[in-house]
Design an enzyme around this catalytic site. Structure first.
Site, PDB file in Angstrom:
ATOM      1  N   SER A  46       2.937   3.682  -4.597  1.00  0.00           N
ATOM      2  CA  SER A  46       2.234   4.711  -5.345  1.00  0.00           C
ATOM      3  C   SER A  46       2.487   6.082  -4.721  1.00  0.00           C
ATOM      4  CB  SER A  46       0.748   4.356  -5.433  1.00  0.00           C
ATOM      5  OG  SER A  46       0.123   5.054  -6.479  1.00  0.00           O
ATOM      6  N   ASP A 156       1.443   0.504 -11.260  1.00  0.00           N
ATOM      7  CA  ASP A 156       1.068   0.891  -9.905  1.00  0.00           C
ATOM      8  C   ASP A 156       1.145  -0.271  -8.905  1.00  0.00           C
ATOM      9  OD1 ASP A 156      -0.074   2.108  -7.695  1.00  0.00           O
ATOM     10  OD2 ASP A 156      -1.752   2.956  -8.799  1.00  0.00           O
TER      11      ASP A 156
END
Length: 272
Positions: A46, A156
């Site tokens: 991320s 993610d």
């Protein structure tokens, strides 16, 4: 008879997820740069993938900070009918492509972690266009559309590997230095439907971190949320990341080359 040479251990820095908390990664990178620790592998999830790929591309800490503070890449393309997310990370993709090119061509080995939306499994990405790889790793569900890479819809990496220690090990690292900057569940007030969704994600992510970080050789864990609320410039978040490395340098120093600097030789943090 000359003793055989002892093979040098491969060192990885693993930069974890954490949204705005990821500015602390800039300070961590600056401290490692000043103190002389150059990792053989950089792994990111991320926001950690965003900072990590720029570091792997050879950008210095000041350049990484300048890009981190540029609001343009946070803008999402909403001029479209939402299908699987409210926006797309087109600006982020373009920025990363401009500075990093392709993953396999970076001067320092880099791996990012995303999550396969179909299976829920962590996916390690170590080749291909850097912009797409990093966007996939950072595509928070609902907020951003998944990124299609090789026919897989990826979101993610925090959902499956918020601290990319296992990805770094798979990339050949013997030593893994993990940096955790995640949101803690108690830091986010819950007052609406989206808040409930993101609070649920924070709970999941922290459970995974507690389990995954045990496999790191050394861990730096930061709680910087209060600093964001107190400092609009967020410079204190960057300084906190830098100071965390300096404070732990006695433990980290063995993983740096013999010529690496001592903290007492370093200048002050960059001014806001």
């Amino acid at each position: 008879m000359q003793a055989p040479a002892v093979p040098r251990l491969t060192v990885a820095v693993c930069l974890g997820s954490g949204s705005l908390h990821g500015l602390a990664h800039v300070g961590v990178i600056r401290a490692f740069h000043r103190l002389g620790l150059r990792p053989d592998v950089i792994a990111g999830t991320s926001v950690g993938a965003i900072a990590g790929v720029l570091w792997a591309a050879g950008l210095d800490p000041d350049a990484i900070e300048d890009l981190a503070r540029d609001p343009s890449w946070r803008q999402v393309n909403r001029l479209r009918w939402p299908r699987l997310g409210l926006g797309r990370l087109d600006q982020l993709e373009a920025l990363i492509d401009r500075h990093a090119g392709r993953i396999e061509s970076l001067p320092t080995r880099f791996v990012a972690v995303a999550t396969d939306l179909a299976s829920g499994r962590a996916v390690t990405l170590d080749r291909g266009r850097a912009g797409a790889v990093v966007a996939a790793s950072a595509a928070v569900p609902l907020r951003f559309e998944p990124v299609d890479i090789d026919g897989r819809l990826l979101v993610d990496g925090a959902l499956s590997a918020p601290i990319p220690v296992d990805a770094a090990r798979a990339a050949g690292a013997d030593i893994t230095l993990a940096v955790d900057v995640a949101y803690r569940p108690h830091e986010a007030p819950v007052s609406g439907l989206m808040d409930v969704a993101f609070q649920s994600m924070h709970i999941l992510v922290n459970r995974l971190i507690d389990e995954q970080i045990k496999r790191a050789t050394h861990a730096i864990r930061l709680d910087v949320h209060a600093l964001i609320e107190q400092d609009a410039s967020m410079q204190s978040v960057i300084v906190a990341g830098e100071q965390a490395v300096v404070d732990r340098w006695a433990a980290l120093r063995p993983f740096a080359p013999p010529a690496a600097a001592s903290p007492c030789h370093e200048g002050p943090p960059r001014a806001p």
